[in-house]
Scaffold this motif. Structure first.
Motif, PDB file in Angstrom:
ATOM      1  N   LEU A   1       8.026  13.102  -5.059  1.00 55.97           N
ATOM      2  CA  LEU A   1       9.296  12.405  -5.165  1.00 55.97           C
ATOM      3  C   LEU A   1       9.468  11.342  -4.097  1.00 55.97           C
ATOM      4  N   HIS A   2       8.569  11.251  -3.127  1.00 54.52           N
ATOM      5  CA  HIS A   2       8.755  10.363  -2.002  1.00 54.52           C
ATOM      6  C   HIS A   2       7.837   9.166  -2.151  1.00 54.52           C
ATOM      7  N   LEU A   3       8.462   7.997  -2.388  1.00 56.37           N
ATOM      8  CA  LEU A   3       7.679   6.794  -2.566  1.00 56.37           C
ATOM      9  C   LEU A   3       7.201   6.274  -1.221  1.00 56.37           C
ATOM     10  N   PRO A   4       5.958   5.848  -1.136  1.00 62.58           N
ATOM     11  CA  PRO A   4       5.539   5.087   0.039  1.00 62.58           C
ATOM     12  C   PRO A   4       6.409   3.847   0.162  1.00 62.58           C
ATOM     13  N   THR A   5       6.681   3.455   1.406  1.00 67.27           N
ATOM     14  CA  THR A   5       7.564   2.325   1.656  1.00 67.27           C
ATOM     15  C   THR A   5       6.863   1.310   2.514  1.00 67.27           C
ATOM     16  N   LEU A   6       7.079   0.050   2.191  1.00 67.71           N
ATOM     17  CA  LEU A   6       6.550  -1.062   2.964  1.00 67.71           C
ATOM     18  C   LEU A   6       7.717  -1.967   3.332  1.00 67.71           C
ATOM     19  N   SER A   7       7.884  -2.214   4.623  1.00 72.53           N
ATOM     20  CA  SER A   7       8.934  -3.119   5.085  1.00 72.53           C
ATOM     21  C   SER A   7       8.293  -4.362   5.674  1.00 72.53           C
ATOM     22  N   VAL A   8       8.751  -5.520   5.259  1.00 74.82           N
ATOM     23  CA  VAL A   8       8.203  -6.784   5.767  1.00 74.82           C
ATOM     24  C   VAL A   8       9.343  -7.726   6.115  1.00 74.82           C
ATOM     25  N   GLN A   9       9.035  -8.660   6.987  1.00 75.20           N
ATOM     26  CA  GLN A   9       9.995  -9.693   7.342  1.00 75.20           C
ATOM     27  C   GLN A   9      10.010 -10.769   6.255  1.00 75.20           C
ATOM     28  N   GLU A  10      11.193 -11.266   5.990  1.00 78.03           N
ATOM     29  CA  GLU A  10      11.318 -12.364   5.038  1.00 78.03           C
ATOM     30  C   GLU A  10      10.419 -13.519   5.471  1.00 78.03           C
ATOM     31  N   GLY A  11       9.658 -14.035   4.528  1.00 79.64           N
ATOM     32  CA  GLY A  11       8.753 -15.137   4.820  1.00 79.64           C
ATOM     33  C   GLY A  11       7.324 -14.703   5.109  1.00 79.64           C
ATOM     34  N   ASP A  12       7.153 -13.435   5.482  1.00 84.98           N
ATOM     35  CA  ASP A  12       5.790 -12.931   5.717  1.00 84.98           C
ATOM     36  C   ASP A  12       5.102 -12.639   4.393  1.00 84.98           C
ATOM     37  N   ASN A  13       3.806 -12.402   4.472  1.00 86.62           N
ATOM     38  CA  ASN A  13       3.061 -11.976   3.285  1.00 86.62           C
ATOM     39  C   ASN A  13       3.095 -10.457   3.171  1.00 86.62           C
ATOM     40  N   SER A  14       3.156  -9.952   1.935  1.00 81.67           N
ATOM     41  CA  SER A  14       3.156  -8.509   1.686  1.00 81.67           C
ATOM     42  C   SER A  14       1.855  -8.126   0.988  1.00 81.67           C
ATOM     43  N   ILE A  15       1.331  -6.977   1.372  1.00 81.85           N
ATOM     44  CA  ILE A  15       0.154  -6.445   0.686  1.00 81.85           C
ATOM     45  C   ILE A  15       0.460  -5.015   0.272  1.00 81.85           C
ATOM     46  N   ILE A  16       0.420  -4.773  -1.014  1.00 78.01           N
ATOM     47  CA  ILE A  16       0.680  -3.447  -1.566  1.00 78.01           C
ATOM     48  C   ILE A  16      -0.619  -2.912  -2.146  1.00 78.01           C
ATOM     49  N   ASN A  17      -0.966  -1.710  -1.762  1.00 75.92           N
ATOM     50  CA  ASN A  17      -2.246  -1.137  -2.155  1.00 75.92           C
ATOM     51  C   ASN A  17      -2.095  -0.031  -3.189  1.00 75.92           C
ATOM     52  N   CYS A  18      -3.147   0.171  -3.946  1.00 72.87           N
ATOM     53  CA  CYS A  18      -3.139   1.194  -4.994  1.00 72.87           C
ATOM     54  C   CYS A  18      -4.561   1.708  -5.189  1.00 72.87           C
ATOM     55  N   ALA A  19      -4.698   3.021  -5.227  1.00 76.90           N
ATOM     56  CA  ALA A  19      -5.972   3.641  -5.559  1.00 76.90           C
ATOM     57  C   ALA A  19      -5.894   4.140  -6.994  1.00 76.90           C
ATOM     58  N   TYR A  20      -6.842   3.755  -7.816  1.00 76.08           N
ATOM     59  CA  TYR A  20      -6.812   4.229  -9.195  1.00 76.08           C
ATOM     60  C   TYR A  20      -7.849   5.330  -9.383  1.00 76.08           C
ATOM     61  N   SER A  21      -7.734   6.020 -10.517  1.00 76.76           N
ATOM     62  CA  SER A  21      -8.464   7.294 -10.615  1.00 76.76           C
ATOM     63  C   SER A  21      -9.720   7.244 -11.474  1.00 76.76           C
ATOM     64  N   ASN A  22      -9.780   6.319 -12.433  1.00 78.45           N
ATOM     65  CA  ASN A  22     -10.853   6.389 -13.425  1.00 78.45           C
ATOM     66  C   ASN A  22     -11.786   5.182 -13.304  1.00 78.45           C
ATOM     67  N   SER A  23     -13.049   5.443 -12.978  1.00 78.61           N
ATOM     68  CA  SER A  23     -13.989   4.339 -12.813  1.00 78.61           C
ATOM     69  C   SER A  23     -14.257   3.602 -14.127  1.00 78.61           C
ATOM     70  N   ALA A  24     -13.888   4.210 -15.252  1.00 76.32           N
ATOM     71  CA  ALA A  24     -14.088   3.558 -16.550  1.00 76.32           C
ATOM     72  C   ALA A  24     -12.908   2.684 -16.959  1.00 76.32           C
ATOM     73  N   SER A  25     -11.834   2.702 -16.189  1.00 74.69           N
ATOM     74  CA  SER A  25     -10.669   1.873 -16.524  1.00 74.69           C
ATOM     75  C   SER A  25     -11.071   0.400 -16.521  1.00 74.69           C
ATOM     76  N   ASP A  26     -10.604  -0.347 -17.520  1.00 75.77           N
ATOM     77  CA  ASP A  26     -11.107  -1.711 -17.704  1.00 75.77           C
ATOM     78  C   ASP A  26     -10.032  -2.787 -17.566  1.00 75.77           C
ATOM     79  N   TYR A  27      -8.794  -2.361 -17.301  1.00 73.92           N
ATOM     80  CA  TYR A  27      -7.713  -3.340 -17.274  1.00 73.92           C
ATOM     81  C   TYR A  27      -6.635  -2.783 -16.380  1.00 73.92           C
ATOM     82  N   PHE A  28      -6.046  -3.645 -15.554  1.00 74.00           N
ATOM     83  CA  PHE A  28      -5.078  -3.185 -14.566  1.00 74.00           C
ATOM     84  C   PHE A  28      -3.885  -4.142 -14.553  1.00 74.00           C
TER      85      PHE A  28
END
Lengths: 117, 116
Positions: free
Chosen positions: A6-33
């Motif tokens: 139930l607890h979402l990871p949170t990313l806080s950034v300053q206005e004007g900065d660049n944001s990088i959001i990461n994701c790990a996926y589970s299936n090596s056969a997945s072909d589209y994201f």
């Protein structure tokens, strides 16, 4: 990967900065994201997609990077604005059951992006 | 173009009652999806239609959930009887072409269901 907890990871950034959001996926056969943005009380909004035969794709202020070796996806938002505040989900296409070519999206847990003025 | 339309936006019912949700996809979209989104989680696929046929309903709790898309356009999702754990947002999505893997799904704003 699959949504857990139930607890979402949170990313806080300053206005004007660049944001990088990461994701790990589970299936090596997945072909589209796909990356989606979800604001409070609204449905997921399509941001950008990438096929597995690519490692980078750019849109307006957004870039998606795909690293199939480590099953990792990232979303980069340039010059983050207050309107970018939302929960961001990555989704992977797992070839769905029963029908050739059917799309079956599996969503990740989501990351809440907050913008500091 | 008009987006995916869903109604109602909110619904409150008591457990063991029944409820129905309606979805009108983007015009011309052959594929329609219903998702359940529990608070704090990503959407989870319940059922997928290709025109008026079911493509994937492997994650639909068929003892209480049913869905139809009789004329290949609008769709309804029903829960009967509802349980407390059904409290969630029910999202409808559509995508363009049958059998098109690499087509983004476009979502409606969902129906928020609360079970008392």
């Amino acid at each position: 990967g699959e949504s857990v907890g139930l607890h979402l990871p949170t990313l806080s950034v300053q206005e004007g900065d660049n944001s990088i959001i990461n994701c790990a996926y589970s299936n090596s056969a997945s072909d589209y994201f796909i990356w989606y943005k979800q604001e409070s009380g609204k449905g997921p909004q399509f941001i950008i997609d990438i096929r597995s035969n690519m490692d980078k794709r750019q849109g307006q202020r957004v870039t998606v990077l795909l690293n199939k070796t480590v099953k990792h996806l990232s979303l980069q938002i340039a010059a983050t604005q207050p309107g970018d505040s939302a929960v961001y989900f990555c989704a992977e296409n797992m070839l769905g059951g029963g029908f050739q070519g059917a799309q079956k999206l599996v969503f990740g847990q989501g990351t809440r992006l907050t913008i500091n003025p | 173009e008009a987006g995916v339309a869903q109604s109602p936006r909110y619904k409150i019912i008591e457990k063991r009652q029944s409820v129905a949700f309606w979805c009108n996809p983007i015009s011309g979209h052959a594929t329609l999806y219903w998702y359940q989104q529990i608070l704090g989680q990503g959407p989870k696929l319940l059922i997928q239609f290709q025109n008026n046929g079911v493509v994937d309903d492997s994650q639909l709790p068929k003892d209480r959930f049913s869905a139809e898309r009789l004329k290949g356009v609008d769709s309804t999702l029903k829960i009967q009887p509802a349980k407390l754990e059904d409290s969630a947002v029910y999202l409808c999505a559509s995508s363009l072409r049958p059998g098109a893997q690499n087509q983004p799904q476009h979502f409606g704003d969902g129906t928020r269901l609360s079970i008392l």
